[in-house]
Scaffold this motif. Structure first.
Motif, PDB file in Angstrom:
ATOM      1  N   MET A 162       0.849  -1.205   0.000  1.00 40.93           N
ATOM      2  CA  MET A 162       0.000   0.000   0.000  1.00 40.93           C
ATOM      3  C   MET A 162       0.880   1.249   0.000  1.00 40.93           C
ATOM      4  O   MET A 162       1.906   1.305   0.675  1.00 40.93           O
ATOM      5  CB  MET A 162      -0.889   0.010   1.247  1.00 40.93           C
ATOM      6  N   THR A 163       0.438   2.270  -0.717  1.00 43.53           N
ATOM      7  CA  THR A 163       1.176   3.526  -0.790  1.00 43.53           C
ATOM      8  C   THR A 163       1.244   4.190   0.578  1.00 43.53           C
ATOM      9  O   THR A 163       0.259   4.218   1.315  1.00 43.53           O
ATOM     10  CB  THR A 163       0.474   4.493  -1.764  1.00 43.53           C
ATOM     11  N   THR A 164       2.410   4.710   0.884  1.00 45.57           N
ATOM     12  CA  THR A 164       2.591   5.485   2.107  1.00 45.57           C
ATOM     13  C   THR A 164       2.034   6.891   1.872  1.00 45.57           C
ATOM     14  O   THR A 164       2.225   7.464   0.803  1.00 45.57           O
ATOM     15  CB  THR A 164       4.092   5.556   2.447  1.00 45.57           C
ATOM     16  N   VAL A 165       1.344   7.413   2.889  1.00 44.96           N
ATOM     17  CA  VAL A 165       0.662   8.711   2.748  1.00 44.96           C
ATOM     18  C   VAL A 165       1.015   9.605   3.928  1.00 44.96           C
ATOM     19  O   VAL A 165       1.159   9.134   5.057  1.00 44.96           O
ATOM     20  CB  VAL A 165      -0.867   8.512   2.700  1.00 44.96           C
ATOM     21  N   THR A 166       1.129  10.900   3.646  1.00 45.45           N
ATOM     22  CA  THR A 166       1.328  11.892   4.706  1.00 45.45           C
ATOM     23  C   THR A 166       0.137  12.848   4.733  1.00 45.45           C
ATOM     24  O   THR A 166      -0.340  13.279   3.682  1.00 45.45           O
ATOM     25  CB  THR A 166       2.639  12.676   4.470  1.00 45.45           C
ATOM     26  N   VAL A 167      -0.321  13.140   5.933  1.00 40.97           N
ATOM     27  CA  VAL A 167      -1.401  14.121   6.095  1.00 40.97           C
ATOM     28  C   VAL A 167      -0.893  15.256   6.972  1.00 40.97           C
ATOM     29  O   VAL A 167      -0.512  15.040   8.126  1.00 40.97           O
ATOM     30  CB  VAL A 167      -2.661  13.488   6.725  1.00 40.97           C
ATOM     31  N   LEU A 168      -0.926  16.470   6.418  1.00 40.38           N
ATOM     32  CA  LEU A 168      -0.523  17.669   7.167  1.00 40.38           C
ATOM     33  C   LEU A 168      -1.776  18.426   7.588  1.00 40.38           C
ATOM     34  O   LEU A 168      -2.587  18.813   6.750  1.00 40.38           O
ATOM     35  CB  LEU A 168       0.341  18.573   6.283  1.00 40.38           C
ATOM     36  N   GLY A 169      -1.915  18.594   8.885  1.00 39.21           N
ATOM     37  CA  GLY A 169      -3.105  19.283   9.397  1.00 39.21           C
ATOM     38  C   GLY A 169      -4.061  18.270   9.983  1.00 39.21           C
ATOM     39  O   GLY A 169      -4.551  17.388   9.282  1.00 39.21           O
ATOM     40  N   LEU A 170      -4.294  18.368  11.296  1.00 33.94           N
ATOM     41  CA  LEU A 170      -5.174  17.411  11.967  1.00 33.94           C
ATOM     42  C   LEU A 170      -6.327  18.118  12.668  1.00 33.94           C
ATOM     43  O   LEU A 170      -6.688  17.823  13.799  1.00 33.94           O
ATOM     44  CB  LEU A 170      -4.380  16.562  12.977  1.00 33.94           C
ATOM     45  N   GLY A 171      -6.911  19.072  11.948  1.00 29.55           N
ATOM     46  CA  GLY A 171      -8.197  19.586  12.390  1.00 29.55           C
ATOM     47  C   GLY A 171      -9.216  18.464  12.220  1.00 29.55           C
ATOM     48  O   GLY A 171      -8.856  17.332  11.854  1.00 29.55           O
ATOM     49  N   PRO A 172     -10.491  18.719  12.485  1.00 25.63           N
ATOM     50  CA  PRO A 172     -11.482  17.647  12.368  1.00 25.63           C
ATOM     51  C   PRO A 172     -11.455  16.957  10.997  1.00 25.63           C
ATOM     52  O   PRO A 172     -11.533  15.734  10.910  1.00 25.63           O
ATOM     53  CB  PRO A 172     -12.803  18.388  12.593  1.00 25.63           C
ATOM     54  N   MET A 173     -11.306  17.737   9.908  1.00 25.06           N
ATOM     55  CA  MET A 173     -11.305  17.120   8.584  1.00 25.06           C
ATOM     56  C   MET A 173      -9.998  16.387   8.314  1.00 25.06           C
ATOM     57  O   MET A 173      -9.998  15.259   7.817  1.00 25.06           O
ATOM     58  CB  MET A 173     -11.570  18.179   7.505  1.00 25.06           C
ATOM     59  N   GLY A 174      -8.860  16.995   8.650  1.00 22.17           N
ATOM     60  CA  GLY A 174      -7.571  16.331   8.449  1.00 22.17           C
ATOM     61  C   GLY A 174      -7.497  15.030   9.232  1.00 22.17           C
ATOM     62  O   GLY A 174      -6.995  14.007   8.732  1.00 22.17           O
ATOM     63  N   HIS A 175      -8.015  15.055  10.436  1.00 22.64           N
ATOM     64  CA  HIS A 175      -8.057  13.853  11.267  1.00 22.64           C
ATOM     65  C   HIS A 175      -8.889  12.769  10.593  1.00 22.64           C
ATOM     66  O   HIS A 175      -8.486  11.582  10.554  1.00 22.64           O
ATOM     67  CB  HIS A 175      -8.624  14.202  12.648  1.00 22.64           C
ATOM     68  N   ARG A 205      -6.502  25.495   7.244  1.00 24.15           N
ATOM     69  CA  ARG A 205      -7.614  26.448   7.163  1.00 24.15           C
ATOM     70  C   ARG A 205      -7.768  27.061   5.779  1.00 24.15           C
ATOM     71  O   ARG A 205      -8.863  27.186   5.255  1.00 24.15           O
ATOM     72  CB  ARG A 205      -7.429  27.560   8.201  1.00 24.15           C
ATOM     73  N   ASP A 206      -6.658  27.461   5.184  1.00 21.29           N
ATOM     74  CA  ASP A 206      -6.748  28.068   3.854  1.00 21.29           C
ATOM     75  C   ASP A 206      -5.407  27.944   3.129  1.00 21.29           C
ATOM     76  O   ASP A 206      -4.452  27.383   3.660  1.00 21.29           O
ATOM     77  CB  ASP A 206      -7.213  29.528   3.937  1.00 21.29           C
ATOM     78  N   TYR A 207      -5.364  28.464   1.925  1.00 22.05           N
ATOM     79  CA  TYR A 207      -4.180  28.308   1.091  1.00 22.05           C
ATOM     80  C   TYR A 207      -2.974  29.040   1.669  1.00 22.05           C
ATOM     81  O   TYR A 207      -1.829  28.586   1.530  1.00 22.05           O
ATOM     82  CB  TYR A 207      -4.477  28.813  -0.332  1.00 22.05           C
ATOM     83  N   ALA A 208      -3.206  30.176   2.292  1.00 25.24           N
ATOM     84  CA  ALA A 208      -2.092  30.935   2.873  1.00 25.24           C
ATOM     85  C   ALA A 208      -1.412  30.117   3.972  1.00 25.24           C
ATOM     86  O   ALA A 208      -0.178  30.057   4.033  1.00 25.24           O
ATOM     87  CB  ALA A 208      -2.614  32.265   3.431  1.00 25.24           C
ATOM     88  N   VAL A 209      -2.206  29.482   4.820  1.00 20.82           N
ATOM     89  CA  VAL A 209      -1.635  28.631   5.870  1.00 20.82           C
ATOM     90  C   VAL A 209      -0.909  27.448   5.233  1.00 20.82           C
ATOM     91  O   VAL A 209       0.197  27.071   5.648  1.00 20.82           O
ATOM     92  CB  VAL A 209      -2.736  28.149   6.845  1.00 20.82           C
ATOM     93  N   ALA A 210      -1.511  26.859   4.195  1.00 23.25           N
ATOM     94  CA  ALA A 210      -0.877  25.721   3.513  1.00 23.25           C
ATOM     95  C   ALA A 210       0.515  26.114   3.011  1.00 23.25           C
ATOM     96  O   ALA A 210       1.503  25.420   3.261  1.00 23.25           O
ATOM     97  CB  ALA A 210      -1.764  25.237   2.360  1.00 23.25           C
ATOM     98  N   ARG A 211       0.561  27.262   2.314  1.00 21.23           N
ATOM     99  CA  ARG A 211       1.851  27.706   1.767  1.00 21.23           C
ATOM    100  C   ARG A 211       2.864  27.955   2.883  1.00 21.23           C
ATOM    101  O   ARG A 211       4.067  27.677   2.732  1.00 21.23           O
ATOM    102  CB  ARG A 211       1.657  28.993   0.947  1.00 21.23           C
ATOM    103  N   SER A 212       2.377  28.451   4.009  1.00 22.67           N
ATOM    104  CA  SER A 212       3.296  28.816   5.098  1.00 22.67           C
ATOM    105  C   SER A 212       3.923  27.599   5.771  1.00 22.67           C
ATOM    106  O   SER A 212       4.998  27.709   6.348  1.00 22.67           O
ATOM    107  CB  SER A 212       2.564  29.670   6.142  1.00 22.67           C
TER     108      SER A 212
END
Lengths: 278, 278
Positions: free
Chosen positions: B1-14, B63-70
């Protein structure tokens, strides 16, 4: 069969008269400008007084309550039943009921939840409010207009209140549909493609309506299914998308402003149902 | 199975990380504030660079693209695939795709048409846009998030455009539902009663969406099913009812104003679809 009079032969009044004649009710019609009775197997009265005295049951379907009042002959109506299917607000319906009572007229206020071509068929729903015994007397006759007709209460404004509430949902939603189509078009998405996904999304609406209705009924404004803070962020993304395409954003901006007022009042962690509180 | 990374563990990321682990994908997670990985059978990285280098496929959901980029480490991401599920507009998605290309990062922009509890299940739909071959490489892995996931086009802003359009309809309609409930409540109608009729009215929405979509697609703004003049009169009745109860009328007033602008531009005999023209 009960004799019926229909005052007003605009597209909807014409459809009502046609439904009565199709159900074999002897029908008398009147319209301010003559010649609108084409295709109707009905007697044409020269005056509203003549039309009213022809039947114990008088339907009026004109532009609004002010026009209805202006054409109605109170002397002729005395002792008869008037059913007002003109468009108006609950307050206007209540005022008209008082006026009718003052003139010895039995009064039902009605609203039509159907398009003209559905009148008389299985999809036409008409809501009536006013004295239950008056409705019962004419129930079988009024059923000719739509199989889903029902009496929603004795309070004269109740049918109009149902109508205004449902029409608010309908027209606000239609505004949402048209803005969806406008934004999709600007973004190069085919109308049929976005429509297919929109119809899939409709599948979640009954549960959404039940959730919000339950929360409003119990004044439980839990944000568990999504907070107003989250809604504000989502709406801001949509507004960004609308502004980038120079489209009209007035409706969603107004919705966003209402969310902000609730947040400013300290309800940011509540759910969307909070907006129905006051 | 492909290894996956998740950045951000708010309710949706979780929920996304949980869906990957449930599908047996070795998963690495990172969140700005630690301790959000509770209940996840995942490796916890101390830095985004560490998290990114653990997998060929990196999901960011903040939360948004600016946070993602940061938070994104461009050196670590080079040669990997980044899937951005943060909320944003089509313009932001296009800008992010350009940024990714400039840094040698394969990029998919995605939107989630589901609540957190639906993620990984049959009701969760995710839309992705970006290079078809990149999507094809990771299609089976991304399917762990929702069975109804689909690639909506190569243009990076397309998923966000679908999302913004559909969310516009959704939130505008929800606004209509909440105002319906508020007006019904003010008029003494039980929430469950108006909800039942509202759900019946939903039955007409698919045909209404198809009608409007067809008219927008062909620029045929016929008023045969109802003119803007008639819509204006109906909206005025609703607004009267809202004002009589001192309720918030901002959303419908904005819709009414938009109708008036079309009438003033000479389109009063056209249908509602005219509002999508420009």
């Amino acid at each position: 069969m009960t004799t019926v009079t229909v005052l007003g032969l605009g597209p909807m009044g014409h459809a009502l008269a046609a439904a009565f004649t199709a159900a074999d009710h002897p029908t008398t019609v009147w319209n301010r400008t003559p010649g609108k009775e084409n295709g109707l197997d009905a007697a044409v009265a020269a005056t509203t007084a003549e039309a009213i005295t022809a039947s114990p049951l008088v339907i009026v379907c004109v532009r609004d309550y002010a026009v209805a009042r202006s054409i109605l002959d109170t002397d002729a109506l005395k002792g008869r039943t008037l059913v007002n299917l003109s468009g108006g607000s609950p307050e206007q319906a209540r005022a008209m009921a008082t006026w009718a009572a003052d003139h010895g007229i039995d009064y039902l206020d009605g609203v039509i939840m159907a398009t003209t071509d559905a009148i008389g068929g299985p999809d036409a729903a008409l809501f009536f409010s006013g004295p239950a015994d008056v409705y019962e007397t004419h129930r079988s006759t009024l059923a000719a207009l739509g199989e889903n007709s029902l009496h929603v209460g004795d309070s004269p404004g109740r049918a109009a209140a149902f109508d205004a509430s449902l029409q608010d949902m309908l027209w606000t939603s239609m505004s949402g549909v048209i803005h969806m189509l406008a934004l999709a078009k600007a973004e190069g998405i085919a109308a049929a493609d976005i429509a297919a996904h929109a119809k899939a999304l409709l599948g979640f609406f009954p549960a959404m309506i039940d959730l919000l209705a339950g929360q409003v009924a119990t004044a439980n404004y839990s944000g568990d299914a999504g907070t107003l803070h989250a809604t504000a962020a989502t709406m801001d993304h949509i507004l960004d998308a609308i502004r980038a395409q120079n489209l009209d954003n007035g409706v969603l901006a107004a919705a966003r402003a209402e969310v902000q007022r609730a947040i400013d009042a300290g309800h940011g962690e509540d759910g969307f149902a909070r907006l129905a509180a006051r």
